[in-house]
Scaffold this motif. Structure first.
Motif, PDB file in Angstrom:
ATOM      1  N   PRO A  68       0.796  -1.159  -0.016  1.00  8.48           N
ATOM      2  CA  PRO A  68       0.039   0.093  -0.173  1.00  8.48           C
ATOM      3  C   PRO A  68       0.858   1.407   0.126  1.00  8.48           C
ATOM      4  O   PRO A  68       0.509   2.407  -0.586  1.00  8.48           O
ATOM      5  CB  PRO A  68      -0.939  -0.008   1.323  1.00  8.48           C
ATOM      6  N   ASP A  69       2.179   1.000   0.573  1.00 11.75           N
ATOM      7  CA  ASP A  69       3.002   2.261   0.653  1.00 11.75           C
ATOM      8  C   ASP A  69       3.429   2.822  -0.791  1.00 11.75           C
ATOM      9  O   ASP A  69       3.496   3.855  -1.154  1.00 11.75           O
ATOM     10  CB  ASP A  69       4.110   2.191   1.540  1.00 11.75           C
ATOM     11  N   GLY A  70       3.703   1.582  -1.432  1.00 11.55           N
ATOM     12  CA  GLY A  70       4.428   2.005  -2.981  1.00 11.55           C
ATOM     13  C   GLY A  70       3.063   2.379  -3.856  1.00 11.55           C
ATOM     14  O   GLY A  70       3.073   3.070  -4.613  1.00 11.55           O
ATOM     15  N   PHE A  71       1.718   1.915  -3.393  1.00  9.28           N
ATOM     16  CA  PHE A  71       0.605   2.582  -4.243  1.00  9.28           C
ATOM     17  C   PHE A  71       0.557   4.093  -3.866  1.00  9.28           C
ATOM     18  O   PHE A  71       0.388   4.774  -4.944  1.00  9.28           O
ATOM     19  CB  PHE A  71      -0.717   1.681  -3.945  1.00  9.28           C
ATOM     20  N   VAL A  72       0.500   4.265  -2.543  1.00  5.76           N
ATOM     21  CA  VAL A  72       0.398   5.868  -2.288  1.00  5.76           C
ATOM     22  C   VAL A  72       1.552   6.675  -3.023  1.00  5.76           C
ATOM     23  O   VAL A  72       1.250   7.651  -3.552  1.00  5.76           O
ATOM     24  CB  VAL A  72       0.649   6.066  -0.728  1.00  5.76           C
ATOM     25  N   ARG A  73       2.495   6.096  -3.144  1.00  5.92           N
ATOM     26  CA  ARG A  73       3.814   6.874  -3.727  1.00  5.92           C
ATOM     27  C   ARG A  73       3.590   7.065  -5.057  1.00  5.92           C
ATOM     28  O   ARG A  73       3.636   7.962  -5.748  1.00  5.92           O
ATOM     29  CB  ARG A  73       5.229   5.772  -3.543  1.00  5.92           C
ATOM     30  N   GLU A  74       3.200   5.765  -5.856  1.00  7.59           N
ATOM     31  CA  GLU A  74       2.806   6.428  -7.172  1.00  7.59           C
ATOM     32  C   GLU A  74       1.571   6.991  -7.490  1.00  7.59           C
ATOM     33  O   GLU A  74       1.685   7.765  -8.480  1.00  7.59           O
ATOM     34  CB  GLU A  74       2.604   4.704  -8.111  1.00  7.59           C
ATOM     35  N   MET A  75       0.830   6.925  -6.503  1.00  7.56           N
ATOM     36  CA  MET A  75      -0.424   8.012  -6.893  1.00  7.56           C
ATOM     37  C   MET A  75       0.082   9.258  -6.690  1.00  7.56           C
ATOM     38  O   MET A  75      -0.461  10.352  -7.430  1.00  7.56           O
ATOM     39  CB  MET A  75      -1.469   7.535  -5.820  1.00  7.56           C
ATOM     40  N   ARG A  76       1.043   9.434  -5.760  1.00  4.26           N
ATOM     41  CA  ARG A  76       1.655  10.794  -5.571  1.00  4.26           C
ATOM     42  C   ARG A  76       2.241  11.443  -6.983  1.00  4.26           C
ATOM     43  O   ARG A  76       1.900  12.548  -7.434  1.00  4.26           O
ATOM     44  CB  ARG A  76       2.645  10.959  -4.609  1.00  4.26           C
ATOM     45  N   ALA A  77       3.050  10.665  -7.568  1.00  3.30           N
ATOM     46  CA  ALA A  77       3.722  10.549  -8.913  1.00  3.30           C
ATOM     47  C   ALA A  77       2.772  10.989  -9.981  1.00  3.30           C
ATOM     48  O   ALA A  77       2.915  11.909 -10.724  1.00  3.30           O
ATOM     49  CB  ALA A  77       4.801   9.637  -9.141  1.00  3.30           C
ATOM     50  N   LEU A  78       1.624  10.022  -9.918  1.00  2.00           N
ATOM     51  CA  LEU A  78       0.497  10.310 -11.044  1.00  2.00           C
ATOM     52  C   LEU A  78      -0.078  11.738 -10.918  1.00  2.00           C
ATOM     53  O   LEU A  78      -0.299  12.211 -11.847  1.00  2.00           O
ATOM     54  CB  LEU A  78      -0.382   9.290 -10.681  1.00  2.00           C
ATOM     55  N   PHE A  79      -0.345  12.152  -9.725  1.00  2.00           N
ATOM     56  CA  PHE A  79      -1.051  13.443  -9.677  1.00  2.00           C
ATOM     57  C   PHE A  79      -0.227  14.796  -9.627  1.00  2.00           C
ATOM     58  O   PHE A  79      -0.457  15.471 -10.194  1.00  2.00           O
ATOM     59  CB  PHE A  79      -1.733  13.577  -8.099  1.00  2.00           C
ATOM     60  N   ALA A  80       1.220  14.294  -9.480  1.00  2.00           N
ATOM     61  CA  ALA A  80       2.268  15.345  -9.563  1.00  2.00           C
ATOM     62  C   ALA A  80       2.469  15.891 -11.089  1.00  2.00           C
ATOM     63  O   ALA A  80       2.501  16.893 -11.457  1.00  2.00           O
ATOM     64  CB  ALA A  80       3.703  14.891  -9.059  1.00  2.00           C
ATOM     65  N   THR A  81       1.986  15.010 -11.992  1.00  2.00           N
ATOM     66  CA  THR A  81       2.045  15.133 -13.519  1.00  2.00           C
ATOM     67  C   THR A  81       0.822  15.414 -14.087  1.00  2.00           C
ATOM     68  O   THR A  81       0.661  16.053 -15.300  1.00  2.00           O
ATOM     69  CB  THR A  81       2.691  14.196 -14.353  1.00  2.00           C
ATOM     70  N   ARG A  82      -0.347  14.762 -13.700  1.00  2.00           N
ATOM     71  CA  ARG A  82      -1.339  14.565 -14.498  1.00  2.00           C
ATOM     72  C   ARG A  82      -2.709  15.163 -13.622  1.00  2.00           C
ATOM     73  O   ARG A  82      -3.824  15.407 -14.429  1.00  2.00           O
ATOM     74  CB  ARG A  82      -1.835  13.352 -14.829  1.00  2.00           C
ATOM     75  N   CYS A  83      -2.745  15.396 -12.291  1.00  2.00           N
ATOM     76  CA  CYS A  83      -3.696  16.114 -11.764  1.00  2.00           C
ATOM     77  C   CYS A  83      -3.332  17.212 -10.591  1.00  2.00           C
ATOM     78  O   CYS A  83      -2.955  16.750  -9.396  1.00  2.00           O
ATOM     79  CB  CYS A  83      -4.411  14.596 -10.995  1.00  2.00           C
ATOM     80  N   ARG A  84      -3.303  18.350 -10.999  1.00  2.00           N
ATOM     81  CA  ARG A  84      -2.786  19.453 -10.121  1.00  2.00           C
ATOM     82  C   ARG A  84      -3.913  20.127  -9.635  1.00  2.00           C
ATOM     83  O   ARG A  84      -3.557  21.026  -8.603  1.00  2.00           O
ATOM     84  CB  ARG A  84      -1.991  20.126 -11.029  1.00  2.00           C
ATOM     85  N   GLY A  85      -5.188  19.854  -9.687  1.00  2.00           N
ATOM     86  CA  GLY A  85      -6.234  20.446  -8.827  1.00  2.00           C
ATOM     87  C   GLY A  85      -7.205  21.156  -9.625  1.00  2.00           C
ATOM     88  O   GLY A  85      -7.129  21.129 -10.935  1.00  2.00           O
ATOM     89  N   PHE A  86      -8.154  21.761  -9.010  1.00  2.00           N
ATOM     90  CA  PHE A  86      -9.227  22.410  -9.842  1.00  2.00           C
ATOM     91  C   PHE A  86      -8.546  23.631 -10.527  1.00  2.00           C
ATOM     92  O   PHE A  86      -7.514  24.157 -10.106  1.00  2.00           O
ATOM     93  CB  PHE A  86     -10.251  23.195  -8.776  1.00  2.00           C
TER      94      PHE A  86
END
Length: 206
Positions: A68-86
Motif C-alpha cells: 500500500p505504501d508503494g501505491f500511495v507513492r505512485e499515486m503521488r507521482a501520477l497526480f504530480a504530473t496529471r492532476c494538479r487540482g481544480f
C-alpha cells in the motif's frame, strides 16, 4: 437502459450516489459515498496521497495489496504530473484511467459497486468531452465538493438541492454556448464546401 448523472439525495449522513448508464446501476452506501467523494475531493486538491487513501477504502479487505505504501507513492507521482487540482485543466477520464492502472499494478481490491460507478463516470465523461469539449467535469462539480468538505452535514443536506439547481443552470449555459459556437462555425464550413464544389465544377468543364 438510460443515461444519467450523479444524483444526491438528502438521506443519511452523506448524499447517496446513483449513476445509470446503459442499464448499469450503482447505488452506494454512506461509507462508499464518503470514500468516492474523498477521491473526488483529493483530485480537486491535487493530493495524490489522499486519493490513494480514498481508493484503499474502496474495499474493507485489502489482503491482495501487498504494498500500500508503494501505491500511495505512485499515486503521488501520477497526480504530480496529471492532476494538479481544480482550475488546471484536469483530464478527468485520463486521471481515472491512470488510477485504475495503478490499482491493477498494486492489486488494490475494489468492490463491485465502485467498479460500476467508475465505469459509468468514464462513459459519461467521454460523452461530455465529445459533445462539449470545453466542459470540465471536475471543475463543474467544484462548488458541491467544496460545500461538502466545509459545511456541517445537516447544513450540507439542506443546500444540496440549491447547488444542484445552480449546476443545472451552469450546464444549460455551457450547452447553449457550445450550440452557438457550432452554429457560428457551420456558416464558414458551408461556404467552403460550396466554393470547393464550384471549383470542381469549373475544372470538370475545362
Amino acid at each position: 437502459g438510460g443515461l444519467g448523472g450523479a444524483a444526491g439525495e438528502p438521506t443519511g449522513v452523506l448524499p447517496r450516489i446513483a449513476v445509470i448508464d446503459l442499464g448499469m446501476v450503482a447505488r452506494l452506501t454512506d461509507d462508499e459515498s464518503s470514500a468516492f467523494i474523498g477521491l473526488l475531493n483529493a483530485m480537486g486538491a491535487g493530493d495524490g496521497a489522499a486519493a490513494a487513501r480514498a481508493v484503499l477504502r474502496f474495499s474493507p479487505a485489502q489482503a491482495e495489496c501487498a504494498d500500500p505504501d508503494g501505491f500511495v507513492r505512485e499515486m503521488r507521482a501520477l497526480f504530480a504530473t496529471r492532476c494538479r487540482g481544480f482550475g488546471t485543466g484536469i483530464d478527468f477520464g485520463d486521471v481515472l484511467r491512470g488510477v485504475l492502472s495503478l490499482v491493477r499494478e498494486y492489486r488494490v481490491t475494489i468492490d463491485a459497486n465502485y467498479m460500476t460507478l467508475v465505469t459509468n463516470v468514464l462513459c459519461l465523461e467521454g460523452m461530455a468531452a465529445t459533445l462539449l469539449p470545453g466542459y470540465n467535469v471536475l471543475d463543474a462539480a467544484r462548488p458541491l465538493l467544496v460545500a461538502h468538505r466545509r459545511l456541517p452535514r445537516p447544513i450540507f443536506r439542506r443546500v444540496v438541492p440549491l447547488f444542484a439547481a445552480i449546476k443545472r443552470a451552469q450546464d444549460r449555459r455551457s450547452l447553449r454556448r457550445a450550440q452557438r459556437e457550432a452554429a457560428a462555425g457551420e456558416g464558414p464550413r458551408r461556404a467552403e464546401l460550396r466554393a470547393a464544389r464550384a471549383e470542381a465544377g469549373r475544372a470538370s468543364r475545362t
